[in-house]
Structure formats: structure tokens, C-alpha cells
Design an enzyme around this catalytic site. Structure first.
Site, PDB file in Angstrom:
ATOM      1  N   SER A  93       1.086  -1.279   0.100  1.00 29.77           N
ATOM      2  CA  SER A  93      -0.104   0.254   0.310  1.00 29.77           C
ATOM      3  C   SER A  93       1.283   1.226   0.062  1.00 29.77           C
ATOM      4  O   SER A  93       1.548   1.565   1.208  1.00 29.77           O
ATOM      5  CB  SER A  93      -1.059   0.093   1.036  1.00 29.77           C
ATOM      6  OG  SER A  93      -1.431  -0.766   1.860  1.00 29.77           O
ATOM      7  N   LYS A 168      -6.344   2.555  -3.084  1.00 28.50           N
ATOM      8  CA  LYS A 168      -6.093   2.167  -1.572  1.00 28.50           C
ATOM      9  C   LYS A 168      -5.524   2.871  -0.931  1.00 28.50           C
ATOM     10  O   LYS A 168      -5.960   2.949   0.469  1.00 28.50           O
ATOM     11  CB  LYS A 168      -4.728   1.096  -2.083  1.00 28.50           C
ATOM     12  CG  LYS A 168      -4.620   0.628  -0.975  1.00 28.50           C
ATOM     13  CD  LYS A 168      -5.561  -0.642  -0.401  1.00 28.50           C
ATOM     14  CE  LYS A 168      -4.305  -1.627   1.255  1.00 28.50           C
ATOM     15  NZ  LYS A 168      -5.837  -2.192   1.784  1.00 28.50           N
ATOM     16  N   LYS A 237      -0.013   5.355   8.513  1.00 30.67           N
ATOM     17  CA  LYS A 237       0.863   5.436   7.523  1.00 30.67           C
ATOM     18  C   LYS A 237       0.118   5.335   5.562  1.00 30.67           C
ATOM     19  O   LYS A 237       0.226   6.539   5.491  1.00 30.67           O
ATOM     20  CB  LYS A 237       1.829   4.621   6.608  1.00 30.67           C
ATOM     21  CG  LYS A 237       2.316   4.072   5.377  1.00 30.67           C
ATOM     22  CD  LYS A 237       2.117   3.213   4.151  1.00 30.67           C
ATOM     23  CE  LYS A 237       1.669   2.031   4.773  1.00 30.67           C
ATOM     24  NZ  LYS A 237       0.430   1.298   3.806  1.00 30.67           N
TER      25      LYS A 237
END
Ligand code: NDP
Length: 298
Positions: A93, A168, A237
Site C-alpha cells: 500500500s 487503496k 501510513k
């Protein structure tokens, strides 16, 4: 012609994904902690290599690492050994800007890049039913599709390089927002004297439901199990990437920014190595109550 594939990063997701590839293709595996690659070779009949550059023998090289920073470093090391025509498929990701940079460096040596992050968690990776969102050229996507399908339930081509990572990041931002909002709602209800387990039952057949309310809260929060399958640091993140994507195009996203800040605070307060659902504990701490079923008395 049989394809040879390589997989770099046998973590929570990569290990079972590479397992599915090994069932269909000759598969080389490399992992920073080499014992995991050796175990993979024993379990799936893949070929464990110690030297990262040996992955360059494959026509399709997969990465599934924590962030694009590690991917960029791995690409830098493998690049001198790559054959023209190799396709690099990054299932991390990651960050769309890093991906565009990586794609450019690969293009210079005649190789192609796809960002192909996945959704479905460890369970989806083990079942081989992951949702894959792919960014890159149509032609490269078509070449890679039969390989990606080894671990996928659904595969979408969502745009040029970086688009997969962008989709994503936004998907995971929605997960983050749902976790936070559901936790706030349930602690408020618990303080009002409502059993959070019953409140969840109602919400899950009503319009406020989400994947978080339907799966995460019943299975991970109410049980107080918080099994660590996807770390809080990794979701933090993803929220940072989502915010940076929005900022780049000057789109006001106050909710997203707040969610990213809250995940950063949670990471500092309760640690990044716990499951992402443990973010709920931050909100419980502020409220002074837990989202747990009422114990029956008498
Ligand atoms: P893990 O932490 O379980 O695994 C990370 C992998 O990266 C390990 O193989 C680790 O090696 C390797 N690694 C870490 N740092 C380096 C480095 N500097 N150089 C080389 N290898 C390194 O992560 P996940 O599998 O959970 O996540 C991987 C990616 O997939 C992330 O981007 C995450 O956001 C995403 N993702 C995760 C999901 C989940 O449910 N877990 C779901 C969907 C996407 P070592 O074994 O030596 O530590």
C-alpha cells in the site's frame, strides 16, 4: 511459455500471496529475514534465494513491503540485474508519487511497473480472494493479469501508474474514519447505559453500518481480542498518503485530516505494533469506558 515469478517481502500478506503464486508458477522468494523464505520454500515448494539480485531471473517480480520507501530501496538494488521486459508489480500500500518515480527508473532499463495494492487482509490473502487495484498501462496490466489472478478474487485496472495506490489509500482512509466514528458513537451509547453489543446489532441492520461495524467491532473490539493482523502503524501510513493525495490537488478534506491526526496520536500513545483496531482504545480512554458487552448479572 511458463512464467517465472519472484516475490519480495514474505510478511503477513506476502507470505500467503507468494504461496498461491507458487502453486501455479515457478516462484523465487526473498525475505529480509531469510528463515521465513526457507520456511516458505519448505511449505510451498518455492525457491528461496539469499541474494536479492537473484530475483531478477523472474519475468514478473512482486513486492509487498511496509511502505514505498522500502520498495524504492529494493528496486535500486535489483535494478542493475534486471532483464528488459521484466514487469515489477508492487502490492505494497504505497505512495503514488514514489510509484511514478520507481516506474520511471524501471522504464529507463526497459522494464514496466504496476502498482497493485490489495484489500482483504490476511484472511483474503490466505484464501486467495484479495481485491487488487492496479495502476499502469493497459498492455502491462493485460500481461500481468493471469499472474495476479493467482491470489485475487477481483482485479481492477483503475488508471495509470499511481492510481492503484491512490485508490487503496482512500479506501483505507474510509476504514480509518469508520473505525473512529463507530468507536465514538459506541462509547457515547455505553455512557448512556446502552449495551454496545445490542447497539451494534441494531447498527448492523441499519444505515450506519460499515465493514468496521459488521466485522471489526464484533470480532475484535467486543471480544477485546484485537488480534494483530494489520498494524496500526501501517494504517496510520495509509491515512497520511490519503491526505497528501488530497492536498496535492487542493481538495479540502477536513475529516480525512482529522482522522490522520488521530491515527498519528494513537500510534504515539498506544504504539504502532498493535492491531489497527486498537485505535478504539484511544477513544475509550478519553471516555473512561470500554466497548464491551454488558455482563449479565444475577
Ligand atoms: P508485515 O509487517 O507483516 O511484513 C512486512 C514485510 O516487509 C516483511 O517481509 C518484512 O521482512 C519486510 N521488510 C520490512 N522492512 C524491510 C526492509 N527495510 N527491507 C526489506 N524488507 C523489509 O506487513 P504486511 O504484510 O501486513 O503489509 C505489507 C503491505 O501490505 C503494507 O504496505 C500494508 O499496508 C499492506 N496491507 C496489509 C494488510 C494486512 O491486513 N496486514 C492488508 C492490505 C494491505 P521481515 O520478515 O524481515 O520483517
Amino acid at each position: 511459455m511458463a512464467n517465472r515469478v519472484a516475490f519480495i517481502g514474505l510478511g503477513m500478506m506476502g507470505y500467503p500471496m507468494a504461496g498461491h503464486l507458487a502453486k501455479r508458477f515457478e516462484t523465487i522468494v526473498w525475505n529480509r529475514t531469510a528463515t521465513k523464505a526457507q520456511e516458505h520454500a519448505r511449505q510451498y515448494g518455492s525457491q528461496a534465494v539469499q541474494n536479492l539480485q537473484e530475483t531478477a531471473q523472474a519475468e514478473f517480480i512482486f513486492t509487498c513491503l511496509p511502505t514505498s520507501v522500502e520498495v524504492e530501496e529494493v528496486v535500486r538494488q535489483v535494478l542493475p540485474a534486471l532483464k528488459a521486459g521484466t514487469v515489477w508489480i508492487d502490492c505494497t500500500s504505497g505512495d503514488p508519487n514514489h510509484s511514478r518515480r520507481i516506474a520511471q527508473s524501471l522504464r529507463e532499463v526497459g522494464c514496466d511497473f504496476l502498482d497493485a495494492p490489495v484489500s482483504g487482509g490476511r484472511a483474503g490473502a490466505e484464501a486467495g480472494t484479495l481485491t487488487v487495484m492496479v495502476g499502469g498501462s493497459e498492455e502491462t496490466f493485460r500481461r500481468a493479469l493471469p499472474i495476479i489472478e493467482a491470489f485475487a478474487g477481483k482485479v481492477f485496472h483503475v488508471g495509470d501508474v499511481g492510481a492503484g495506490h491512490a485508490v487503496k489509500a482512500i479506501n483505507n482512509m474510509l476504514l480509518a474514519v469508520h473505525l473512529l466514528a463507530t468507536a465514538e458513537g459506541l462509547v457515547a451509547l455505553a455512557k448512556q447505559g446502552v449495551d454496545p453489543a445490542i447497539a451494534l446489532e441494531v447498527i448492523n441492520v441499519s444505515s450506519g453500518r460499515s465493514f468496521a461495524s459488521e466485522v471489526h467491532f464484533p470480532e475484535r473490539v467486543l471480544t477485546r481480542a484485537f488480534p494483530n493482523t494489520f498494524s496500526l502503524a501501517l494504517l496510520a501510513k495509509d491515512t497520511r498518503i490519503a491526505v497528501s493525495i488530497a492536498r496535492e490537488v487542493y481538495v479540502p478534506t477536513p475529516l480525512m485530516q482529522l482522522a490522520a491526526e488521530m491515527f498519528e496520536m494513537a500510534k504515539r500513545q498506544i504504539g504502532g505494533d498493535v492491531d489497527h483496531t486498537a485505535v478504539v482504545k484511544l477513544i475509550e480512554g478519553w471516555a473512561g469506558t470500554e466497548i464491551a458487552p454488558r455482563t449479565k448479572e444475577g
